[in-house]
Design a protein around this motif. Structure first.
Motif: not given
Lengths: 182, 70
Positions: A165-179
């Motif tokens: 779940a934390m991998h998912q949340a971290n990937a989501i934050i990365e998508l939102i911030v970087d892309e």
């Protein structure tokens, strides 16, 4: 941000994103909290028997009242997914069933334009490092070890589901911030 | 002989196996189609089109298999 399913993955993803200050969460599930959910899901003992959507709303409001949470008590299917998550910039696939995971990912990739962060292979305990985040294609991020299913491993733990779940949340934050740069 | 890239790995298929559909490929790999999302050359193929989608030499196929748990 959309979260489909509020079990071990979704309830934890929701908490991490609320703490990160994501402004709006669209959450969907049709279940009530059950006693045996408490071994891994972010609910409290006094919430057993109540609607998961209502309970997550309450819990997130206690974490960060500035997050707007839009709740849908609905059984998601290929027809209603594009409507429920129409406003979501990223969708988290947090279902339990393999067939529902397939249905959601296929629906998002074929009928919508948002990216999806999905999870497959997180049952059992130990071997945290086998759980990986991979970009399968531009709009599909996949978390998990790819093989540990509850059908074969027969055990779900707060710790290993939580890692995913934390991998998912971290990937989501990365998508939102970087892309997406909302 | 044809070569298909399946999840990044080149695999050889005899010419007589063609036409080969996504369904045929999943059958050979013994994977339950109900738990798979397939992309061919980056294009999503919906599950109800697996049996109609013919694969060709040189194509890249990404098969994402879901296991239960969450």
């Amino acid at each position: 941000m959309g979260i489909a399913g509020l079990g071990g993955l979704g309830s934890n993803v929701a908490g991490a994103l609320a703490r990160a200050g994501i402004g709006k969460l669209i959450i969907a599930d049709f279940d009530d909290v059950e006693q045996d959910n408490l071994n891994r899901q972010q609910y409290f003992i006094d919430q057993v028997g109540r609607d998961k959507v209502d309970c997550i709303k309450e819990n997130l409001a206690r974490i960060n009242p500035r997050v707007y949470v839009e709740g849908h008590r609905v059984k998601l299917d290929a027809e209603n997914i594009p409507q429920v998550f129409a406003q979501a910039d990223v969708i988290a696939e947090c279902f339990d069933s393999a067939r529902l995971k397939q249905m959601l990912v296929e629906t998002v990739l074929s009928r919508m334009s948002a990216p999806i962060v999905s999870a497959s292979g997180l049952a059992g305990y130990g071997n945290s490092n086998a759980i990986r985040t991979r970009r399968i294609s531009p709009r599909l991020v996949l978390v998990g070890d790819g093989e540990s299913g509850i059908d074969t491993v027969k055990l779900l733990t707060a710790a290993r589901v939580g890692v995913a779940a934390m991998h998912q949340a971290n990937a989501i934050i990365e998508l939102i911030v970087d892309e997406i740069k909302v | 002989m044809a070569i298909l890239r399946v999840n990044g790995q080149g695999r050889e298929f005899a010419a007589e196996m063609f036409p080969l559909t996504v369904s045929d490929l999943l059958g050979k790999l013994r994977v339950d189609a109900a738990t798979v999302v397939a992309e061919v050359d980056g294009q999503i193929i919906e599950r109800d089109k697996f049996a109609l989608t013919k694969l060709h030499d040189g194509q890249s196929i990404e098969l994402v298999r879901f296991v239960p748990g969450g």
